[in-house]
Write an enzyme that holds these catalytic residues in place. Structure first.
Site, short mmCIF file in Angstrom:
data_model
loop_
_atom_site.label_atom_id
_atom_site.label_comp_id
_atom_site.label_asym_id
_atom_site.label_seq_id
_atom_site.Cartn_x
_atom_site.Cartn_y
_atom_site.Cartn_z
N HIS A 26 39.05 -30.75 100.35
CA HIS A 26 39.58 -32.00 100.92
C HIS A 26 39.11 -33.21 100.13
CE1 HIS A 26 39.64 -29.81 105.07
NE2 HIS A 26 40.89 -29.94 104.66
N LYS A 58 45.24 -24.76 116.46
CA LYS A 58 43.95 -24.27 115.98
C LYS A 58 42.87 -24.48 117.04
CE LYS A 58 44.86 -25.14 111.08
NZ LYS A 58 44.55 -25.99 109.92
N ARG A 86 47.15 -25.61 97.69
CA ARG A 86 46.33 -24.61 97.00
C ARG A 86 47.16 -23.45 96.48
NH1 ARG A 86 42.75 -24.15 102.26
NH2 ARG A 86 44.92 -24.26 102.91
N SER A 146 38.92 -24.82 105.67
CA SER A 146 38.06 -25.08 106.83
C SER A 146 37.93 -23.83 107.69
CB SER A 146 38.64 -26.22 107.68
OG SER A 146 38.65 -27.41 106.96
O1 PNS Z 1 44.63 -29.59 108.48
P1 PNS Z 1 45.84 -29.10 109.23
O2 PNS Z 1 45.43 -28.47 110.56
O3 PNS Z 1 46.69 -28.19 108.42
O4 PNS Z 1 46.71 -30.41 109.57
C1 PNS Z 1 47.94 -30.30 110.26
C2 PNS Z 1 48.42 -31.66 110.75
C3 PNS Z 1 47.38 -32.29 111.67
C4 PNS Z 1 48.62 -32.59 109.56
C5 PNS Z 1 49.76 -31.43 111.51
O5 PNS Z 1 49.51 -30.60 112.59
C6 PNS Z 1 50.41 -32.73 112.00
O6 PNS Z 1 51.02 -33.42 111.21
N1 PNS Z 1 50.27 -33.07 113.29
C7 PNS Z 1 50.80 -34.30 113.85
C8 PNS Z 1 51.92 -34.05 114.87
C9 PNS Z 1 53.29 -34.42 114.35
O7 PNS Z 1 53.54 -35.56 113.96
N2 PNS Z 1 54.21 -33.42 114.31
C10 PNS Z 1 55.60 -33.60 113.94
C11 PNS Z 1 55.90 -33.66 112.46
S1 PNS Z 1 55.37 -32.31 111.50
#
Ligand code: PNS
Length: 162
Positions: free
Chosen positions: A18, A42, A95, A132
């Protein structure tokens, strides 16, 4: 015009991978928001306030530029945060092909929702295996996580094993 971007994620906890992506993104934009977002898919290890604190500490320890803001968002769509702070770009670290497959539908939906574009950045291949979820698993089973996380995270998890 100020170019503002957001790096969203669970950051549970922040990893060296990150930090690599955050450092690269900070060099490309005038202002970079690192945003901790709850991912309902998660099971969380750390509370969001702790993830923010560890990000702030790790970014400072790494000597990253001061155009980085760490924040969290639980008020709805990610793009609503982008609109609130004037960000037109989301940054995601890639990645592998698995990340591309996971990120692509979200990128299209976010663009359709609010014309926010997603930029994929490639981290150093040395960090390609770091996630993570693996860190959480190794930490829970008592293994050494120091190669994968910033020092502040390793110290925190060693003091307060979860
Ligand atoms: O590190 P992660 O868990 O892969 O991150 C995922 C994250 C938090 C970026 C994703 O779950 C997210 O964008 N959540 C926000 C909710 C949202 O806006 N959803 C609709 C569009 S995708």
């Amino acid at each position: 015009m100020r170019r503002i971007a957001v790096v969203p994620g669970s950051f549970d906890p922040v990893t060296r991978g990150h930090l690599d992506v955050i450092a690269r993104a900070a060099g490309l934009f005038d202002e970079l928001h690192v945003l901790v977002v709850h991912n309902p898919g998660k099971t969380a290890l750390l509370p969001i306030t702790q993830r923010v604190a560890l990000l702030q500490r790790s970014i400072a320890d790494a000597g990253l530029p001061d155009n980085i803001v760490v924040s969290s968002w639980s008020m709805g769509l990610l793009v609503d945060y982008c609109l609130e702070v004037g960000a037109s770009v989301l940054i995601k670290g890639i990645r592998s092909q698995i990340d591309v497959a996971y990120e692509t539908p979200m990128a299209i939906v976010n663009r359709n929702l609010a014309a926010v574009e997603t930029v994929f950045l490639l981290p150093d291949p040395a960090n390609a295996h770091v996630s993570s979820s693996l860190v959480r698993q190794v930490a829970a089973l008592g293994g050494d996580i120091t190669p994968y996380v910033p020092r502040a995270v390793a110290e925190f998890l060693q003091k307060a094993p979860v």
